[in-house]
Design an enzyme around this catalytic site. Structure first.
Site, short mmCIF file in Angstrom:
data_model
loop_
_atom_site.label_atom_id
_atom_site.label_comp_id
_atom_site.label_asym_id
_atom_site.label_seq_id
_atom_site.Cartn_x
_atom_site.Cartn_y
_atom_site.Cartn_z
N TRP A 101 -7.39 51.02 -1.23
CA TRP A 101 -6.20 50.28 -1.09
C TRP A 101 -6.77 48.90 -0.80
O TRP A 101 -6.23 47.91 -1.02
CB TRP A 101 -5.16 50.85 0.02
CG TRP A 101 -4.55 52.03 -0.64
CD1 TRP A 101 -4.39 53.39 -0.20
CD2 TRP A 101 -3.59 51.86 -1.48
NE1 TRP A 101 -3.77 54.07 -1.13
CE2 TRP A 101 -3.12 53.08 -1.88
CE3 TRP A 101 -2.98 50.84 -2.49
CZ2 TRP A 101 -1.93 53.45 -2.77
CZ3 TRP A 101 -1.90 51.13 -3.27
CH2 TRP A 101 -1.45 52.38 -3.45
N ASP A 172 -3.36 46.40 6.80
CA ASP A 172 -2.36 47.48 6.19
C ASP A 172 -2.43 48.81 6.89
O ASP A 172 -3.57 49.44 6.98
CB ASP A 172 -3.20 47.74 4.76
CG ASP A 172 -2.12 48.43 3.91
OD1 ASP A 172 -1.35 49.00 4.42
OD2 ASP A 172 -2.75 48.80 2.65
N LYS A 196 5.38 56.39 4.06
CA LYS A 196 4.15 57.54 4.37
C LYS A 196 4.78 57.95 5.73
O LYS A 196 5.07 59.07 5.76
CB LYS A 196 2.95 56.58 4.56
CG LYS A 196 2.45 55.76 3.41
CD LYS A 196 2.09 56.65 2.23
CE LYS A 196 1.96 55.82 0.54
NZ LYS A 196 0.85 54.57 0.70
C1 LIG Z 1 0.56 53.71 -0.44
C2 LIG Z 1 -0.08 52.45 0.11
C3 LIG Z 1 -0.06 51.33 -0.52
C4 LIG Z 1 0.81 50.77 -1.61
O1 LIG Z 1 2.21 51.05 -1.15
P1 LIG Z 1 3.46 50.65 -2.11
O2 LIG Z 1 4.65 50.70 -0.81
O3 LIG Z 1 3.41 51.74 -2.88
O4 LIG Z 1 3.16 49.21 -2.54
C5 LIG Z 1 -0.89 50.19 0.13
N1 LIG Z 1 -1.73 50.36 1.22
C6 LIG Z 1 -1.81 51.67 1.47
C7 LIG Z 1 -2.64 51.93 2.74
C8 LIG Z 1 -1.11 52.87 1.26
O5 LIG Z 1 -1.24 54.11 1.70
#
Ligand SMILES: *Cc1c(COP(=O)(O)O)cnc(C)c1O
Length: 361
Positions: A101, A172, A196
């Site tokens: 990511w 993030d 998540k």
């Molecule tokens: C799932 C995830 C993403 C991508 O998320 P989207 O909402 O599908 O764009 C980015 N960073 C992390 C750490 C993730 O777990």
């Protein structure tokens, strides 16, 4: 109808209590005579839902007054572009790459402007954090970007290891936000896709220090400008109303669990029993991540005999344990054990894994 034990990485499990409440309120929300999906985002009913969700989130995370909370769309992936669009301001930014990511975030930012990789652990298969000596920071960077929990590789940066480097930290937190207390003041900007550990997909949270608002150049789209979104209370255009409502119910559920310190203790115990099962399996199961940075939310593991993978998946599914197949880039299995996955659910998984190892070891 019985519900599955859901280990999906995302969209992921939601607390059953929240789903029941949404079901009860579906046709007629608090006497409004319609569902939340059917009401104006500018009416007093929805405005009260949004205000309550923000107040509860601020209380849970201890978000100080100098920070703005934005309820956006586009997922964390949109933030990969929106962050440099807003914050680069003609300068350069640093990225630490610790998994898929943060690597994607870095690549996307390269499309927008000038960014540097300050460290990467790709050479070690993303199974550890970079050592301080490996990190080459630019003291003039517009910001430093980290992914504090790598959902695919199962690498989490422990909160105590996140030090002030003199530039705004942009993180993030998609897959571990609200899994335990954090000190928001350490960060310039926190972002997370909701699907998540918060609620349904379609909602993205951005928590940003007010000083970082208003730096965007005039040529970016209005809808991408944090300052414009902040001035309009996340309502420049129609926000993802139903997802905000469900996220609000999850925030209230978290408060009923005792808040983030209480959920932190449950998450620690869930992770402890699962890693103990893997490490105690005499090599039948294996997690490759350095124990100092193993994720408490996403636990990837492989079987020493990959020819058993299909049987493991079929038998776990028959036992009601779902979505254990690992991400295709790392293979094997992955159990995502977010807030809504109970200790009981993880215990059922551990019992299954111990039994499977015994029968096939
Ligand atoms: C799932 C995830 C993403 C991508 O998320 P989207 O909402 O599908 O764009 C980015 N960073 C992390 C750490 C993730 O777990």
């Amino acid at each position: 109808m019985s519900r599955i034990w859901n280990f999906s990485a995302g969209p992921a499990a939601l607390p059953e209590e929240v789903l029941r409440q949404a079901q009860e309120e579906m046709l007629n929300w608090h006497g409004a005579g319609c569902s939340v999906m059917e009401m104006s985002h500018r009416g007093k009913e929805f405005m009260s839902i949004l205000a309550q969700a923000e107040a509860d989130l601020r209380e849970l995370l201890g978000i100080p007054a100098g920070y703005t909370v934005l309820f956006l769309q586009g997922g964390a992936t949109q933030q990969f572009a929106q962050i440099p669009m807003n914050l680069l301001a003609g300068r350069s930014a640093d990225y630490i790459v610790t998994g898929s990511w943060s690597k994607k975030a870095f690549k996307e930012a390269q499309r927008i402007g000038n960014v540097r990789c300050a460290a990467t652990t790709e050479g070690s298969g993303f199974t550890r954090l970079p050592t301080p000596a490996e990190i080459k920071l630019d003291p003039f960077a517009a910001y430093l970007h980290l992914c504090t929990n790598e959902t695919i590789h199962g690498v989490e940066i422990p909160a105590k290891q996140i030090a002030d480097t003199g530039v705004p930290l942009v993180v993030d937190m998609s897959s571990h936000i609200l899994s335990g207390p954090i000190n928001v003041e350490k960060f310039g900007l926190i972002y997370a896709g909701a699907q998540k550990n918060i609620g349904p997909s379609g909602l993205t949270l951005v928590i940003v220090r007010n000083e970082l608002l208003g730096m965007a150049p005039l040529n970016i789209p209005t809808v991408m400008d944090y300052a414009v979104m902040a001035e309009n209370g996340s309502m420049l255009n129609t926000p993802p109303t139903y997802a905000i409502y469900i996220a609000g119910l999850v925030f209230q559920w978290l408060k009923r669990q005792g808040g983030l310190l209480a959920i932190d203790a449950v998450n620690a115990e869930k992770a402890r029993i699962l890693y103990e099962c893997i490490d105690g399996s005499a090599g039948f199961y294996h997690n490759p991540v350095d124990p100092d940075c193993r994720s408490r939310m996403n636990v990837p593991f492989t079987l020493a005999r990959p020819e058993l993978d299909a049987t493991f998946l079929a038998e776990s599914k028959a036992a009601g344990l779902m979505s254990l197949k690992g991400h295709k880039s790392v293979g094997g299995m992955r159990a995502s054990i977010y807030n809504a996955v109970s200790l009981e659910g993880v215990q059922v998984l551990v019992d299954f894994m111990n039994d499977f190892a015994k029968r096939n070891g």
